[in-house]
Design an enzyme around this catalytic site. Structure first.
Site, PDB file in Angstrom:
ATOM      1  N   ASP A 188     -10.755  64.528 -16.265  1.00  0.00           N
ATOM      2  CA  ASP A 188     -10.757  65.146 -14.931  1.00  0.00           C
ATOM      3  C   ASP A 188     -11.893  66.156 -14.760  1.00  0.00           C
ATOM      4  OD1 ASP A 188      -9.955  65.522 -12.320  1.00  0.00           O
ATOM      5  OD2 ASP A 188      -8.169  66.693 -12.793  1.00  0.00           O
ATOM      6  N   GLN A 197     -12.933  65.378  -0.637  1.00  0.00           N
ATOM      7  CA  GLN A 197     -12.231  66.523  -1.242  1.00  0.00           C
ATOM      8  C   GLN A 197     -11.488  67.385  -0.207  1.00  0.00           C
ATOM      9  OE1 GLN A 197     -12.373  68.326  -4.857  1.00  0.00           O
ATOM     10  NE2 GLN A 197     -10.558  68.669  -3.607  1.00  0.00           N
ATOM     11  N   GLU A 247      -0.976  65.607  -5.967  1.00  0.00           N
ATOM     12  CA  GLU A 247      -1.320  66.540  -7.048  1.00  0.00           C
ATOM     13  C   GLU A 247      -0.865  67.930  -6.635  1.00  0.00           C
ATOM     14  OE1 GLU A 247      -5.457  67.032  -8.031  1.00  0.00           O
ATOM     15  OE2 GLU A 247      -4.990  67.964  -9.957  1.00  0.00           O
ATOM     16  N   HIS A 254      -6.454  60.581  -5.054  1.00  0.00           N
ATOM     17  CA  HIS A 254      -5.794  61.775  -5.585  1.00  0.00           C
ATOM     18  C   HIS A 254      -4.469  61.897  -4.830  1.00  0.00           C
ATOM     19  CE1 HIS A 254      -9.608  62.758  -7.408  1.00  0.00           C
ATOM     20  NE2 HIS A 254      -9.124  63.888  -7.903  1.00  0.00           N
ATOM     21  N   HIS A 271     -14.813  64.338 -12.525  1.00  0.00           N
ATOM     22  CA  HIS A 271     -15.612  64.786 -11.368  1.00  0.00           C
ATOM     23  C   HIS A 271     -16.963  65.252 -11.898  1.00  0.00           C
ATOM     24  CE1 HIS A 271     -12.146  64.928  -8.470  1.00  0.00           C
ATOM     25  NE2 HIS A 271     -11.498  64.921  -9.634  1.00  0.00           N
ATOM     26  N   HIS A 329     -11.126  59.071 -15.101  1.00  0.00           N
ATOM     27  CA  HIS A 329     -11.062  60.046 -13.998  1.00  0.00           C
ATOM     28  C   HIS A 329     -11.831  61.314 -14.376  1.00  0.00           C
ATOM     29  CE1 HIS A 329      -8.687  61.718 -10.444  1.00  0.00           C
ATOM     30  NE2 HIS A 329      -9.386  62.758 -10.893  1.00  0.00           N
TER      31      HIS A 329
HETATM   32 FE   FE2 Z   1      -9.265  64.759  -9.954  1.00  0.00          FE
END
Ligand code: FE2
Length: 418
Positions: free
Chosen positions: A309, A152, A213, A210, A59, A57
């Protein structure tokens, strides 16, 4: 005649050291001692030899942007999203590709040869997605990259987002993503999860959401994900990332949920470096850890992997790309300090990560691609404790990177006899 033999490696496979023979990019022999000619030899010197680390994971579209256009002062997920929204207005293909490849090189030289990245598909021109699809092609000879189409700003956050997500799948994204807890309403969040499963099945793709979170103990989209996975028999191909709210659920609900999760067989990714810093920002004291129930999920037999992440982005200004840092943080934050638990945290950045990525070509096995790392340590416990160096990285049968482990020379006075 072998192309390369890695000699004298400690592994989890056998109690004695092993040699690994490599030909044409594949592992073709694993024996106590290989007697054969070889073009090249790498002596592991009885140190740990492992399949590579798996970054399950990250980005890559936002890596190496920390401080631009401003620093995240509150430290929250939501300020991070605001900063990224400003930054991404000026993305170019070249700029995203340059940063992503720099981060992949940083990870590869530290033994990471499989990576799942999320690509933001909430901007009209899909530059982040296209850049990472291009990067997937550019790096394919030395690293395996999966790209998740990640809305996102929510699938229903603006009118175009649902179409953009589908276009990302048309362009070749490996997985469908989502962010149900960030949708405008709970109903939108539930609807988004159902839409993700529809799209995954229509395009025959993996799922990585996701999910929850947030510290809100009422954020309960994980049960929706698990129920969809059960009903569509899609558990092995589904991942719930972050799930930090699970750390705040009451135990009665968590017990009921755990039964459903076991039935669903979905994968989990926890990102302890990031969530220990992002979460609980609205708590006073006692302050929650903001991490999903890693230990309990592992004890229940579910597949849990660990991700970095972020590396220097609006959500996390630090980061080295080193997955032993991630495993070490998990040992501490998840209180996985028993010997079996520490070993499990090593598995979570190797073999469990490969399971999350749905890879069947992973591991030290004859016939598999020769992706092997040599580390400066004797066991997973030793590696995590010292956050050892990866001294050699072999990708597709070729040496990709070598690092000299630090050595200290004592220059102080001699120590008197005790
Ligand atoms: Fe993430």
């Amino acid at each position: 005649m072998f192309d390369l033999i890695i000699r004298n490696g400690r592994t989890s496979i056998a109690p004695h050291s092993l040699d690994i023979g490599i030909q044409n990019g594949l592992i073709t022999a694993i024996e106590h001692h290989i007697v054969a000619e070889t073009h090249q030899t790498l002596d592991a010197q009885n140190q740990w030899v492992s399949p590579p680390f798996v970054e399950s994971h990250i980005h890559l579209d936002s890596v190496l942007t920390a401080g631009k256009p401003r620093w995240n002062q509150s430290g929250t997920l939501f300020e991070g999203i605001e900063i990224w929204r400003d930054y991404k207005q000026n993305l170019t293909l070249e700029e995203v590709k340059t940063r992503a490849i720099e981060a992949l090189k940083l990870q590869a030289q530290q033994g990471v040869l499989y990576v799942r990245t999320h690509a933001d598909v909430s901007e009209k021109n899909l530059i982040a997605l296209q850049a990472l699809l291009d990067v997937r092609e550019i790096v394919k000879d030395w690293i395996t990259l999966q790209v998740v189409a990640f809305p996102q700003d929510g699938i229903y956050g603006s009118p175009d987002n649902e179409k953009l997500l589908e276009e990302a799948l048309d362009r070749g994204a490996d997985a469908v993503g989502g962010i149900p807890h960030y949708e405008m309403t709970r109903e939108d969040g539930v609807k988004s999860v159902h839409r993700i499963f529809e799209l995954a099945q229509k395009y025959d793709r993996l799922i990585d959401i996701h999910c929850d979170e947030i510290d809100d103990d009422q954020s309960r989209f994980l049960e929706v994900v698990a129920a969809c996975a059960v009903r569509s028999d899609y558990g092995d191909r589904t991942t719930a990332s972050h799930t930090t709210a699970f750390g705040s659920y009451n135990n009665a609900y968590a017990l009921k949920l755990m039964g459903l999760l076991k039935r669903s067989r979905i994968n989990f990714v926890s990102n302890p470096l990031i969530n220990i810093t992002l979460q609980a920002r609205t708590d006073s004291y006692p302050k929650r850890r903001g991490i999903t129930r890693v230990k309990e999920l592992w004890q229940a037999g579910l597949n849990v992997s660990l991700g970095h992440d972020c590396i220097q982005d609006p959500w996390y200004s630090l980061g080295t790309g080193n997955l032993l840092d991630v495993a070490s943080m998990a040992v501490h934050v998840c209180q996985m300090t028993g010997m079996d638990e520490i070993s499990a945290c090593y598995d979570m950045v190797t073999v469990h990560g490969a399971k999350t990525l749905n890879r069947s070509d992973y591991g030290l096995k004859v016939g598999h691609p020769a992706n092997v790392i040599v580390l400066d340590g004797e066991s997973p416990y030793d590696l995590i404790r010292r956050r050892s160096s990866v001294v050699a990285v072999v990708s597709r049968g070729r040496l990709l990177a070598q690092t000299t482990a630090p050595q200290v020379q004592w220059l102080g006075p001699p120590i008197a006899q005790i």
